[in-house]
Write an enzyme that holds these catalytic residues in place. Structure first.
Site: not given
Length: 377
Positions: A90, A271, A309, A311, A314, A340
Site C-alpha cells: 500500500d 487485508d 480445525c 491446523c 489444533c 491458528h
C-alpha cells in the site's frame, strides 16, 4: 503477465482468479499484513503451510526501515525478505494520515497536506519527510512489489461533506500523477475510491476512478470507526459502479464477519491486522465462536482450541497448554495462536470460494455469521 477473471458468481459474490507472474491468486482472498516485510510471529514457511497466497507490505514503514536503498541493493523486496509469492504494497497514506491525529509538543499537527503531497514527521525519530504521488510510486517500483497503490487521502469518521469532497478531488489528482509516474510494466496499479460516508461522493469517486481504466480498484476510507452496517452499505454501493471484470480490494477490513458481508457485496480482496494482532493478545477464532485463551476456564481444558480445525496448533496442543504459554509469556504462544488464526481465515475463504462455485454462498454466510456471533469466553 497480469490478468483477472471472474469464473463464477452467486448474486453479487464473485469467485475469481488473479493471474500474476508469481502465481495465481484464488479470490476472494485474505492477505495477511506483513507491514515491515514480515507477518508478525510467523516465518514464510509457516505462512505457506497455512495457505497464504499473497502478503501485504507497507511503503511508509519499509521506507523508514530498512530504507529503499537497502531493499534495492538486495534485489527488491521479494529477494530481501525471501518471499517469492505475490506482494501487494500500500502507499503508506493511511499511516501518514493517522499521524495527523497526533500532535507535536507545540500543538502542531505532525502532518501537513498540500496539493503537491504530504509533509509529515515520522513516528520513529520525528524527522521531516515529504511524500508526493510520484515518490510513492518510485518507492514501490524500487521495492518491485507486484500490486501497488497510489497515494490517497483517507479522512476520518465522521467528517464534513466539504472536506470529504476536497479529499476526493485531491485523491483523483494524485491518482493521475501516479499513473503518469508509473514506469515498470511488471507491476499493476490499483486506483483507490474515497468519498467518506456520503453516497453521492462514493458514487462519484467510483465512477471517476473507474474512468482511468486501471487493472483493479480499491475501496479506501472504511473501517475507520463507522458501524459495520455502514461499512457494508458503502462497500456495496461502490461495487455497483466498479467494472465487473476488474478486481476489487477493500482496504484494511478484515474481521471474519466483515469478510463475509463484503464478499456478498462484491469484494474480492481483503487485508487486516486483526487475525495476527488478536492472536498476540490471546483471542482465537473458532468454528464454535471466538475464545479468549487467557481465561481461567481453560486452565484444565485439554481439548484442542477448535475440534473442527486441522491446523498445526489444533492438531497438537490443548487450550490448557496455550493458556499456560500465554500466562508464562512464552514467544511460542504468539506463534501458535497466529498459526491458528491465519489458518482459520484461509479456510473460511476456501469455504467462501467453494460456496460461490456451488451457488450456496448466502447459506454459507448465514451459517458462519451465526457461529461468529458466539463469544465462548
Amino acid at each position: 503477465m497480469f490478468r483477472f477473471e471472474v469464473v463464477k458468481s452467486d448474486r453479487k459474490a464473485r469467485r475469481g482468479r488473479l493471474h500474476t507472474p508469481r502465481g495465481i491468486i484464488e479470490t476472494p482472498v485474505f492477505m495477511p499484513v506483513g507491514t515491515q516485510g514480515t507477518v508478525k510471529a510467523m516465518i514464510h514457511k509457516l505462512l505457506e503451510e497455512v495457505g497464504t497466497q499473497i502478503i501485504l507490505g507497507n511503503t511508509y514503514h519499509l521506507y523508514l526501515r530498512p530504507g529503499v536503498d537497502i531493499i534495492k541493493e538486495a534485489g527488491g523486496l521479494h529477494s530481501f525478505i525471501g518471499w517469492q509469492k505475490p506482494i501487494l504494497t500500500d502507499s503508506g497514506g493511511f499511516q501518514v494520515f493517522s499521524l495527523a491525529r497526533e500532535r507535536l509538543k507545540d500543538g502542531r499537527s505532525k502532518v501537513k497536506i498540500t496539493q503537491d503531497g504530504v509533509h509529515f514527521r515520522d513516528h520513529l525519530s520525528g524527522d521531516h519527510h515529504f511524500f508526493t504521488p510520484e515518490k510513492v510510486i518510485e518507492l514501490q517500483e524500487a521495492f518491485g512489489s507486484d500490486i501497488i497503490m497510489p497515494l490517497d487521502e483517507c479522512v476520518e469518521y465522521p467528517t464534513t461533506y466539504a472536506y470529504a469532497k476536497e479529499a476526493l478531488e485531491r485523491t483523483l489528482a494524485w491518482l493521475d500523477r501516479s499513473i503518469r509516474a508509473k514506469k515498470r510494466q511488471d507491476q499493476v496499479l490499483f486506483g483507490i475510491v474515497q468519498g467518506a460516508f456520503f453516497e453521492d461522493l462514493r458514487k462519484e469517486s467510483a465512477l471517476r476512478t473507474a474512468e482511468r481504466e486501471l487493472f483493479g480498484y480499491s475501496i479506501g476510507g472504511l473501517s475507520v470507526g463507522e458501524p459495520r452496517e455502514v461499512m457494508v452499505e458503502m462497500a456495496e454501493l461502490v461495487c455497483e459502479y466498479l467494472p465487473w471484470e476488474k478486481p476489487r480490494y477493500l482496504m484494511g477490513v478484515g474481521m471474519p464477519e466483515d469478510l463475509l458481508m463484503a464478499v456478498g457485496a462484491g469484494v474480492d480482496m481483503f487485508d487486516c491486522v486483526a487475525p495476527t494482532r488478536m492472536a498476540r493478545t490471546g483471542t482465537l477464532f473458532t468454528s464454535q465462536g471466538r475464545i479468549n485463551i487467557r481465561a481461567e476456564r481453560y486452565k484444565r481444558d485439554f481439548s484442542p482450541p477448535d475440534p473442527e480445525c486441522n491446523c498445526y496448533t489444533c492438531k497438537n496442543f490443548s487450550k490448557a497448554y496455550l493458556r499456560h504459554l500465554f500466562a508464562s509469556d512464552e514467544i511460542s504462544a504468539y506463534i501458535l495462536n497466529t498459526i491458528h488464526n491465519l489458518y482459520f481465515y484461509h479456510r473460511l475463504m476456501d469455504g467462501v470460494r467453494k460456496a460461490i462455485e456451488e451457488g450456496s454462498f448466502e447459506q454459507y454466510k448465514k451459517q458462519w455469521l451465526e457461529k461468529l456471533s458466539v463469544a465462548v469466553g
